[in-house]
Structure formats: structure tokens, C-alpha cells
Enzyme design. Structure first.
Site, mmCIF file in Angstrom:
data_model
loop_
_atom_site.group_PDB
_atom_site.id
_atom_site.type_symbol
_atom_site.label_atom_id
_atom_site.label_comp_id
_atom_site.label_asym_id
_atom_site.label_seq_id
_atom_site.Cartn_x
_atom_site.Cartn_y
_atom_site.Cartn_z
ATOM 1 N N HIS A 112 0.844 -1.195 0.000
ATOM 2 C CA HIS A 112 0.000 0.000 0.000
ATOM 3 C C HIS A 112 0.877 1.241 0.000
ATOM 4 C CE1 HIS A 112 -3.322 2.678 0.824
ATOM 5 N NE2 HIS A 112 -2.682 3.144 1.878
ATOM 6 N N GLY A 122 3.048 5.122 4.648
ATOM 7 C CA GLY A 122 2.737 5.796 5.905
ATOM 8 C C GLY A 122 1.354 5.432 6.396
ATOM 9 N N GLU A 123 1.051 5.916 7.582
ATOM 10 C CA GLU A 123 -0.249 5.632 8.175
ATOM 11 C C GLU A 123 -1.360 6.307 7.375
ATOM 12 O OE1 GLU A 123 -0.152 6.651 12.367
ATOM 13 O OE2 GLU A 123 2.009 6.308 12.383
ATOM 14 N N SER A 124 -2.554 5.746 7.491
ATOM 15 C CA SER A 124 -3.709 6.310 6.792
ATOM 16 C C SER A 124 -4.012 7.710 7.306
ATOM 17 C CB SER A 124 -4.927 5.406 7.001
ATOM 18 O OG SER A 124 -6.061 5.938 6.353
ATOM 19 N N GLY A 125 -4.368 8.600 6.394
ATOM 20 C CA GLY A 125 -4.751 9.953 6.778
ATOM 21 C C GLY A 125 -3.619 10.955 6.819
ATOM 22 N N GLY A 149 -1.914 11.946 4.173
ATOM 23 C CA GLY A 149 -1.866 12.734 2.940
ATOM 24 C C GLY A 149 -0.902 12.217 1.895
ATOM 25 N N LYS A 150 -0.779 10.914 1.785
ATOM 26 C CA LYS A 150 0.139 10.349 0.778
ATOM 27 C C LYS A 150 -0.298 10.709 -0.640
ATOM 28 C CE LYS A 150 -0.381 6.151 2.382
ATOM 29 N NZ LYS A 150 -1.136 6.449 3.617
ATOM 30 N N SER A 151 -1.590 10.577 -0.920
ATOM 31 C CA SER A 151 -2.074 10.880 -2.268
ATOM 32 C C SER A 151 -1.973 12.372 -2.572
ATOM 33 C CB SER A 151 -3.523 10.400 -2.425
ATOM 34 O OG SER A 151 -3.601 8.995 -2.321
ATOM 35 N N ASP A 180 -2.253 3.764 -4.179
ATOM 36 C CA ASP A 180 -2.984 2.858 -3.297
ATOM 37 C C ASP A 180 -2.389 1.461 -3.290
ATOM 38 O OD1 ASP A 180 -5.065 2.348 -1.399
ATOM 39 O OD2 ASP A 180 -6.091 1.218 -2.959
ATOM 40 N N GLU A 222 -6.423 8.800 -6.105
ATOM 41 C CA GLU A 222 -7.592 9.140 -5.297
ATOM 42 C C GLU A 222 -7.222 10.152 -4.223
ATOM 43 O OE1 GLU A 222 -10.389 8.599 -1.870
ATOM 44 O OE2 GLU A 222 -8.613 7.348 -1.922
ATOM 45 N N ARG A 267 16.712 10.519 15.366
ATOM 46 C CA ARG A 267 16.650 11.737 14.555
ATOM 47 C C ARG A 267 17.701 11.720 13.451
ATOM 48 N NH1 ARG A 267 16.510 18.075 16.568
ATOM 49 N NH2 ARG A 267 16.779 18.979 14.490
#
Length: 318
Positions: free
Chosen positions: A146, A161-164, A166-168, A185, A210, A252
Site C-alpha cells: 500500500h 505511511g499511516e492512513s490519513g 496525505g500520501k495521495s 494505493d 484518489e 533523529r
């Protein structure tokens, strides 16, 4: 994972046009396939095709001018014995190249043992190259991840990365900056050799991105042909995280470059914290440029460590 088997008729149809193949003998063996154990044991699909060789069984055996000369140069008994030994190789197919004519003994063997025999006027070296490339991709170890897979500054980059996070949306901004989309996706990844992973988009999602609140965007229709790529080799993974995840799970300034195992191949990885106000697109491009330097043997962090060591050794205060 069980390999996707290739039958003789599939191989023939794949190269009928490009190699101008003619099915000479063994017409009743169209369902003959590559041996499953041989496919599993092969380091890659490239091991499944080569010149006629009596110590490499279970592969597509290619016979050019030299191989036919070897089969026919000798007494009648020698020729029959050499041809008969081909049967012990259990080849899925035989390919006659260099515009050679099949000896009668070979035709008889293929008909009797039901071994498909193809013929082409192309050179044996060219036949091996194109068939190897096809088999390498067909039998490649594969998986689906994914993320957003992109061509950024000429490098294949998978944004995860985690959902939400803003990857798209990040992908859309990178496209607007002149980079190219491979897949959004779901990304199909294939290990095409021992050190290379190639990624492409599933047919169902071709050219689509998407974006929440907008929906599906046809990137090719909106930005043009240059904004999409059919496939790329995976060279870098950019992993987006929240501030608390970065502080909890990552250093870091890691002493050694991070990597992630993908189909048994270590792929360079960078972790970028997502917070309001940060220009993530610029950071991703900077990470790609830095990775290009690393692949060329230039490690900025190690150079800084060495500079710091020399300063301490000389007694100079930083």
C-alpha cells in the site's frame, strides 16, 4: 508462493509475432509446462532458458548453428545418441534458431516424446535474451504494498505511511512539480533479479489517483502523458509518520542509512515527520537527491562524523 506456470502454447503465442516462430514438431504437446521444482530452484527466470546443455535440465533449450552442427557432426550412431540425450533433459520446449533446419532424428524425437519444437530465423543469442526477459518477469517473486509509487527526479520512490497522512495529496503535489505517477494505493512489486525490485500499477488502477474530498483523478488526462509511468525500479521508500511515532520509534539522525526488506532486497528508506506547515514535497525531493548522492558513494553524515573526529583529534573547538 506457487509459480504461474507457462505452457508451450503460451510461450509460442507470446513470441509468435516478434520472433516469427513456426511450430515445427510436437504439436500435440501444447500444454507441456516448465517443471515446477525447476522454477522454484531457479535463482531467476533467466535460468530457465539457454543454449543446448546436457547438464542443465528442465529449461527451454535453444539450438543455434553450433548446436545443430554438434548434433549432426559424427557417425550416424553418434548423431542418434546425441539427439536421444535431449530426452533426458525433459525440456518444456526446444527452440531452433539461426534459421537452422531440424535434423530428421530431432524431428522424430520431438514427435515421439511430444516435445514442442519451435523454429525462428532470429539469432540464438537474441532468442535467449528476449525469452529470458519474459521468463524473469513472469516467474518473479511478487507482492503488493500500500502506498504511492512515483518517478521522482528519475528515481522509483514508494511513499508509505499511516492512513490519513496525505500520501495521495503529496503525490499530487509532486506530480504538479514535474514528477510522474506509477501507482496509487496498491503497488505491484516484482523481484526481477537478485538485487532489483520493479513496481507497476494494477491494470484496474492505471493512471488513477484518489484524493480525499475530490475523488478519483485521471492523472494522464489532467496532466498529460508525461505525468505517468508504466513501471519503475524501486530505489527508495519514503515513510511518513506523525511526530509521536518519529520520537518513539526512530532516531533523529541514524548512524547507518535505514533500509527496508522488500522481497528479500534491502531498499533504502527515509522517515519524514508530517506536521502542519512543513513542505513535504520539497523534503521528499531533497531526500531523493540525497539518496542519489549515497548511491554514488557520497555520505554526508559520515563526512560530518569524519570532520568532527578530525576536529577533536586536532583539539579545535567546534
Amino acid at each position: 508462493m506457487k509459480p504461474n506456470l507457462v505452457s508451450a502454447d503460451v510461450l509460442f503465442e507470446e513470441f509468435r509475432s516478434s520472433l516469427k516462430l513456426v511450430w515445427v514438431a510436437g504439436l500435440g504437446a501444447s500444454a507441456r509446462r516448465f517443471d515446477e521444482e525447476a522454477v522454484r530452484a531457479a535463482r531467476s527466470g533467466a535460468d530457465l532458458v539457454g543454449y543446448l546443455n546436457y547438464i542443465h535440465p528442465f529449461r527451454a533449450q535453444v539450438m543455434g548453428e553450433r548446436e545443430i552442427r554438434y548434433l549432426c557432426n559424427g557417425t550416424e550412431d553418434d548423431c542418434k545418441r546425441r539427439v536421444a540425450r535431449i530426452l533426458t533433459l525433459e525440456p518444456p520446449v526446444l527452440i531452433l534458431a539461426d534459421d537452422q533446419t531440424a535434423p530428421d532424428a530431432l524431428l522424430s524425437l520431438c514427435e515421439r516424446a511430444q516435445i514442442p519444437l519451435f523454429a525462428t530465423h532470429e539469432s540464438s543469442a537474441f532468442v535467449i535474451d528476449v525469452v529470458r526477459a519474459y521468463l524473469s518477469k513472469h516467474f518473479a517473486t511478487r507482492t503488493t504494498l500500500h502506498g504511492v509509487f512515483m518517478d521522482i527526479l528519475g528515481m522509483g520512490v514508494l511513499i508509505t505511511g499511516e492512513s490519513g497522512l496525505g500520501k495521495s495529496e503529496l503525490g499530487l503535489e509532486l506530480i504538479s512539480r514535474g514528477n510522474g505517477l506509477v501507482a496509487d494505493d496498491a503497488v505491484d512489486l516484482y523481484r526481477i533479479n537478485q538485487t532489483t525490485v520493479e513496481g507497476k500499477c494494477p491494470d484496474l488502477l492505471q493512471n488513477l489517483l484518489e484524493v480525499r474530498g475530490i475523488g478519483l483523478l485521471d492523472i494522464r488526462a489532467i496532466f498529460g502523458e508525461a505525468a505517468v509511468r508504466r513501471k519503475m525500479r524501486l530505489k527508495l521508500i519514503v515513510h511518513l509518520v506523525r511526530k509521536e511515532t518519529l520520537e518513539r520509534d526512530y532516531e533523529r539522525m541514524p548512524y547507518q542509512p535505514l533500509t527496508q526488506d522488500v522481497l528479500g532486497v534491502p531498499v533504502l528508506k527515509v522517515v519524514i515527520q508530517v506536521v502542519a506547515g512543513r513542505n513535504i514535497a520539497v523534503l521528499v525531493e531533497a531526500a531523493v537527491r540525497n539518496t542519489i548522492l549515497q548511491l554514488r558513494g557520497i555520505d554526508t553524515y559520515q563526512e560530518f562524523v569524519e570532520r568532527h573526529r578530525k576536529a577533536m583529534a586536532s583539539g579545535v573547538q567546534p
